[in-house]
Scaffold this motif. Structure first.
Motif, PDB file in Angstrom:
ATOM      1  N   UNK A  77       1.051   1.798  -5.667  1.00 37.53           N
ATOM      2  CA  UNK A  77       0.396   3.093  -5.476  1.00 37.53           C
ATOM      3  C   UNK A  77       0.458   3.899  -6.766  1.00 37.53           C
ATOM      4  N   UNK A  78      -0.693   4.299  -7.259  1.00 38.83           N
ATOM      5  CA  UNK A  78      -0.752   5.104  -8.482  1.00 38.83           C
ATOM      6  C   UNK A  78      -1.971   6.006  -8.433  1.00 38.83           C
ATOM      7  N   UNK A  79      -1.742   7.284  -8.655  1.00 39.12           N
ATOM      8  CA  UNK A  79      -2.829   8.276  -8.659  1.00 39.12           C
ATOM      9  C   UNK A  79      -3.635   8.250  -7.366  1.00 39.12           C
ATOM     10  N   UNK A  80      -2.944   7.996  -6.252  1.00 38.81           N
ATOM     11  CA  UNK A  80      -3.603   8.041  -4.955  1.00 38.81           C
ATOM     12  C   UNK A  80      -4.384   6.804  -4.585  1.00 38.81           C
ATOM     13  N   UNK A  81      -4.347   5.781  -5.424  1.00 38.72           N
ATOM     14  CA  UNK A  81      -5.073   4.547  -5.114  1.00 38.72           C
ATOM     15  C   UNK A  81      -4.103   3.373  -5.110  1.00 38.72           C
ATOM     16  N   UNK A  82      -4.429   2.356  -4.313  1.00 39.68           N
ATOM     17  CA  UNK A  82      -3.570   1.184  -4.204  1.00 39.68           C
ATOM     18  C   UNK A  82      -4.157  -0.012  -4.929  1.00 39.68           C
ATOM     19  N   UNK A  83      -3.315  -0.739  -5.643  1.00 38.42           N
ATOM     20  CA  UNK A  83      -3.743  -1.921  -6.370  1.00 38.42           C
ATOM     21  C   UNK A  83      -2.975  -3.129  -5.861  1.00 38.42           C
ATOM     22  N   UNK A  84      -3.688  -4.196  -5.548  1.00 38.03           N
ATOM     23  CA  UNK A  84      -3.043  -5.409  -5.086  1.00 38.03           C
ATOM     24  C   UNK A  84      -2.444  -6.200  -6.236  1.00 38.03           C
ATOM     25  N   UNK A  85      -1.285  -6.800  -5.997  1.00 38.30           N
ATOM     26  CA  UNK A  85      -0.602  -7.620  -6.987  1.00 38.30           C
ATOM     27  C   UNK A  85      -0.137  -8.911  -6.324  1.00 38.30           C
ATOM     28  N   UNK A  86      -0.242 -10.015  -7.066  1.00 37.92           N
ATOM     29  CA  UNK A  86       0.110 -11.330  -6.536  1.00 37.92           C
ATOM     30  C   UNK A  86       1.036 -12.023  -7.522  1.00 37.92           C
ATOM     31  N   UNK A  87       2.057 -12.715  -7.005  1.00 36.21           N
ATOM     32  CA  UNK A  87       3.077 -13.293  -7.877  1.00 36.21           C
ATOM     33  C   UNK A  87       3.510 -14.663  -7.361  1.00 36.21           C
ATOM     34  N   UNK A  88       3.570 -15.614  -8.276  1.00 35.70           N
ATOM     35  CA  UNK A  88       4.129 -16.931  -7.990  1.00 35.70           C
ATOM     36  C   UNK A  88       5.315 -17.159  -8.922  1.00 35.70           C
ATOM     37  N   UNK A  89       6.317 -17.928  -8.463  1.00 36.56           N
ATOM     38  CA  UNK A  89       7.444 -18.235  -9.337  1.00 36.56           C
ATOM     39  C   UNK A  89       7.974 -19.635  -9.033  1.00 36.56           C
ATOM     40  N   UNK A  90       8.637 -20.193 -10.030  1.00 39.22           N
ATOM     41  CA  UNK A  90       9.239 -21.520  -9.904  1.00 39.22           C
ATOM     42  C   UNK A  90      10.713 -21.451 -10.283  1.00 39.22           C
ATOM     43  N   UNK A  91      11.486 -22.411  -9.738  1.00 39.51           N
ATOM     44  CA  UNK A  91      12.909 -22.494 -10.003  1.00 39.51           C
ATOM     45  C   UNK A  91      13.223 -23.780 -10.777  1.00 39.51           C
TER      46      UNK A  91
END
Length: 212
Positions: A77-91
């Motif tokens: 949430x920033x400046x009243x708008x929402x932005x989607x974020x996607x994350x992948x990780x490996x071990x």
């Protein structure tokens, strides 16, 4: 980007503590999800978190089998708008993920980013003696033999194309992703790594970048 550096430094520090507390040997890929989420919460104003979120573009037509998903999804949430974020990780433990499996994650995220459906990130964490040889290995060399496939430093070549990867690996990735075509090029931006840190004898490390 700040979120990449925060996550890499935060998770590396946590793993280092766990290692010296005698608990790191019990870790696996799913063992660091909560730590990643805590760091993101501390870095951004987050309104929603989901784990194993269905991929927004790669599940059309699937009739059976496990839907394709992304490890972590959150709304910033920033400046009243929402932005989607996607994350992948490996071990990286005593065994290491394959280059093909990492490339599959990168391309699945790139499809999201290039469709304008959110910002996407890839991370890897684990034992330094597993990560460093992997990054320097021939398996992580592009077809020209001069640049790495997986970018972990600002000095590395930033753009990845299917022509940089051996044909057999490209075919495997396409089969895993399905009918959706691979992007012609993918940018691995804002890389940050503790894998090459020599300031102190750390046993754990990580690296990450944003995918565009």
């Amino acid at each position: 980007m700040a979120i990449v550096q925060d996550v890499v430094l935060g998770v590396t520090g946590f793993l280092e503590f766990e290692f010296y507390a005698g608990r790191a040997y019990s870790f696996n890929e799913r063992g660091i999800t909560s730590q990643i989420i805590q760091i993101i919460y501390g870095s951004e104003r987050v309104s929603k978190f989901e784990c194993e979120k269905h991929h927004p573009l790669l599940n059309d037509g699937i009739r059976r089998g496990r839907p394709k998903s992304v490890d972590i999804h959150w709304i910033s949430e920033k400046n009243g708008t929402g932005t989607g974020n996607w994350l992948e990780y490996k071990w990286f433990g005593f065994s290491t993920p394959s280059v093909d499996s990492i490339l599959e994650d990168i391309y699945r995220l790139a499809i999201i980013a290039q469709a304008g459906l959110g910002r996407t990130y890839f991370f890897a964490f684990g034992i330094k003696r597993s990560i460093r040889p992997f990054l320097a290995s021939e398996k992580n060399k592009r077809t020209d033999g001069k640049h790495e496939i997986i970018r972990y430093s600002k000095e590395r070549f930033p753009v990845l194309k299917p022509s940089h990867i051996v044909h057999e690996s490209v075919s495997k990735i396409r089969n895993k992703i399905g009918p959706h075509s691979l992007p012609d090029s993918v940018s691995l931006d804002s890389p940050f790594s503790t894998a090459t840190d020599t300031l102190y004898p750390s046993r754990c490390c990580g690296f990450g970048f944003e995918i565009r």
